[in-house]
Scaffold this active site. Structure first.
Site, PDB file in Angstrom:
ATOM      1  N   HIS A 135     -42.038  30.044 -45.348  1.00 34.98           N
ATOM      2  CA  HIS A 135     -40.934  30.992 -45.154  1.00 34.98           C
ATOM      3  C   HIS A 135     -41.179  32.320 -45.884  1.00 34.98           C
ATOM      4  O   HIS A 135     -41.736  32.362 -46.973  1.00 34.98           O
ATOM      5  CB  HIS A 135     -39.622  30.378 -45.664  1.00 34.98           C
ATOM      6  N   HIS A 144     -57.076  36.509 -41.046  1.00 34.69           N
ATOM      7  CA  HIS A 144     -57.495  35.191 -40.556  1.00 34.69           C
ATOM      8  C   HIS A 144     -57.117  34.147 -41.590  1.00 34.69           C
ATOM      9  O   HIS A 144     -57.607  34.186 -42.722  1.00 34.69           O
ATOM     10  CB  HIS A 144     -59.015  35.186 -40.319  1.00 34.69           C
TER      11      HIS A 144
HETATM   12  C1  LIG Z   1     -66.221  32.877 -50.449  1.00 33.84           C
HETATM   13  C2  LIG Z   1     -67.291  33.104 -49.394  1.00 33.84           C
HETATM   14  C3  LIG Z   1     -66.815  34.182 -48.401  1.00 33.84           C
HETATM   15  C4  LIG Z   1     -68.538  33.601 -50.145  1.00 33.84           C
HETATM   16  O1  LIG Z   1     -69.568  33.748 -49.224  1.00 33.84           O
HETATM   17  P1  LIG Z   1     -70.931  34.497 -49.714  1.00 33.84           P
HETATM   18  O2  LIG Z   1     -70.619  35.884 -50.141  1.00 33.84           O
HETATM   19  O3  LIG Z   1     -71.922  34.317 -48.597  1.00 33.84           O
HETATM   20  O4  LIG Z   1     -71.341  33.716 -51.024  1.00 33.84           O
HETATM   21  P2  LIG Z   1     -72.456  32.591 -51.226  1.00 33.84           P
HETATM   22  O5  LIG Z   1     -72.332  31.515 -50.183  1.00 33.84           O
HETATM   23  O6  LIG Z   1     -73.763  33.279 -51.373  1.00 33.84           O
HETATM   24  O7  LIG Z   1     -72.013  31.941 -52.610  1.00 33.84           O
HETATM   25  C5  LIG Z   1     -72.096  32.644 -53.844  1.00 33.84           C
HETATM   26  C6  LIG Z   1     -71.777  31.665 -54.946  1.00 33.84           C
HETATM   27  O8  LIG Z   1     -70.393  31.287 -54.864  1.00 33.84           O
HETATM   28  C7  LIG Z   1     -70.271  29.861 -54.671  1.00 33.84           C
HETATM   29  N1  LIG Z   1     -69.225  29.655 -53.672  1.00 33.84           N
HETATM   30  C8  LIG Z   1     -69.154  30.227 -52.438  1.00 33.84           C
HETATM   31  N2  LIG Z   1     -68.031  29.841 -51.819  1.00 33.84           N
HETATM   32  C9  LIG Z   1     -67.382  29.036 -52.683  1.00 33.84           C
HETATM   33  C10 LIG Z   1     -66.145  28.330 -52.573  1.00 33.84           C
HETATM   34  N3  LIG Z   1     -65.379  28.426 -51.488  1.00 33.84           N
HETATM   35  N4  LIG Z   1     -65.748  27.596 -53.638  1.00 33.84           N
HETATM   36  C11 LIG Z   1     -66.542  27.498 -54.752  1.00 33.84           C
HETATM   37  N5  LIG Z   1     -67.723  28.148 -54.897  1.00 33.84           N
HETATM   38  C12 LIG Z   1     -68.131  28.903 -53.868  1.00 33.84           C
HETATM   39  C13 LIG Z   1     -71.650  29.409 -54.158  1.00 33.84           C
HETATM   40  O9  LIG Z   1     -71.891  28.045 -54.479  1.00 33.84           O
HETATM   41  C14 LIG Z   1     -72.555  30.345 -54.884  1.00 33.84           C
HETATM   42  O10 LIG Z   1     -72.709  29.918 -56.202  1.00 33.84           O
HETATM   43  P3  LIG Z   1     -74.127  30.039 -56.987  1.00 33.84           P
HETATM   44  O11 LIG Z   1     -74.429  31.527 -57.046  1.00 33.84           O
HETATM   45  O12 LIG Z   1     -73.839  29.429 -58.327  1.00 33.84           O
HETATM   46  O13 LIG Z   1     -75.106  29.306 -56.167  1.00 33.84           O
HETATM   47  C15 LIG Z   1     -67.610  31.818 -48.576  1.00 33.84           C
HETATM   48  O14 LIG Z   1     -68.370  30.885 -49.351  1.00 33.84           O
HETATM   49  C16 LIG Z   1     -66.377  31.109 -48.055  1.00 33.84           C
HETATM   50  O15 LIG Z   1     -65.765  30.249 -48.722  1.00 33.84           O
HETATM   51  N6  LIG Z   1     -66.002  31.467 -46.816  1.00 33.84           N
HETATM   52  C17 LIG Z   1     -64.897  30.854 -46.100  1.00 33.84           C
HETATM   53  C18 LIG Z   1     -65.468  29.901 -45.025  1.00 33.84           C
HETATM   54  C19 LIG Z   1     -64.380  29.350 -44.147  1.00 33.84           C
HETATM   55  O16 LIG Z   1     -63.311  29.011 -44.582  1.00 33.84           O
HETATM   56  N7  LIG Z   1     -64.654  29.276 -42.850  1.00 33.84           N
HETATM   57  C20 LIG Z   1     -63.680  28.838 -41.898  1.00 33.84           C
HETATM   58  C21 LIG Z   1     -63.909  29.552 -40.598  1.00 33.84           C
HETATM   59  S1  LIG Z   1     -62.819  28.995 -39.327  1.00 33.84           S
END
Ligand SMILES: CC(C)(COP(=O)(O)OP(=O)(O)OC[C@H]1O[C@@H](n2cnc3c(N)ncnc32)[C@H](O)[C@@H]1OP(=O)(O)O)[C@@H](O)C(=O)NCCC(=O)NCCS
Length: 209
Positions: A135, A144
């Site tokens: 709410h 998104h």
């Molecule tokens: C947060 C996010 C955008 C970061 O993406 P990125 O910039 O490519 O970052 P990376 O994957 O290179 O990760 C960088 C660091 O953060 C950590 N990390 C990334 N996402 C994380 C998360 N959600 N929770 C905890 N740690 C996370 C990685 O393990 C990495 O750690 P390290 O440097 O110690 O190895 C991505 O991981 C994410 O969660 N995206 C959302 C995905 C999603 O929900 N998709 C649904 C689509 S319908």
């Protein structure tokens, strides 16, 4: 409701097409700039590029952009709107939406999502499968909310916010424009514009313009 044109022959596009078919659109036709390399998206035909959608506008009753990237979706939806096409929203029949909630043009609401009383969803948003918008939430344009994301009551999300799958945001928190919340994170405090946050509780990973 007869013919719907979907711009973006993606996996996300398939889910939009499915929801559209279940909610009364009789025919769904995809367009994508990868055409003619791509001519099929699952069971649906890809008929042309983004230029073709404009040229064939009179053949459709509605159009929607199905691209997961918030900024790309914003730019393309704006182009379609400026060209005078009828940008519509698509709501899966199993979504639960309060009579007192608002949803902007070009937004999609997928299966089992819930949008509760007095919440407002902007234009061009994705409220993905099972997401919950409680709410009084105010969700800006081209956001998104990924599958099973939860915005507790009164959360405010600026334009272009992306909340990852299974992430939760505490009541009344403000997410600035362009914030990204990593999947599975728990946001307890306001997040400034452009920050990418992860973890429980969520902390800034980096900042993007
Ligand atoms: C947060 C996010 C955008 C970061 O993406 P990125 O910039 O490519 O970052 P990376 O994957 O290179 O990760 C960088 C660091 O953060 C950590 N990390 C990334 N996402 C994380 C998360 N959600 N929770 C905890 N740690 C996370 C990685 O393990 C990495 O750690 P390290 O440097 O110690 O190895 C991505 O991981 C994410 O969660 N995206 C959302 C995905 C999603 O929900 N998709 C649904 C689509 S319908």
């Amino acid at each position: 409701m007869k013919r719907l044109a979907i711009l973006g022959a993606s996996g996300h596009g398939k889910v939009v097409a499915d929801a559209a078919s279940l909610s009364g659109w009789r025919e769904v036709i995809f367009f994508d700039d990868a055409w003619p390399t791509i001519t099929q998206n699952g069971p649906w035909k890809v008929s042309g590029s983004s230029a073709d959608i404009m040229a064939q506008a009179s053949e459709f009753d509605g159009v929607i952009v199905a691209i997961g990237n918030n900024r790309v979706r914003k730019d393309l939806q704006r182009e379609l709107s400026v060209a005078g096409l009828n940008v519509v929203s698509v709501v899966h029949p199993s979504a639960t939406i309060s009579y007192f909630a608002e949803i902007g043009a070009g937004s999609v609401v997928f299966a089992n999502a819930v949008i509760n009383a007095c919440a407002s969803i902007g234009s061009g948003c994705i409220v993905n499968t099972g997401a919950v918008v409680e709410h009084d939430c105010l969700v800006g344009d081209f956001c998104h909310l990924s599958p099973n994301a939860v915005l507790a009551g009164g959360v405010s999300a600026g334009e272009l916010v992306w909340v990852g799958a299974g992430a939760s945001v505490k009541q009344l928190v403000v997410l600035g424009e362009g914030v990204t919340v990593g999947m599975g994170s728990v946001v307890l405090r306001d997040i400034p514009a452009g920050h990418v946050v992860i973890g429980v509780p969520a902390r800034t990973l980096y900042f993007q313009e």
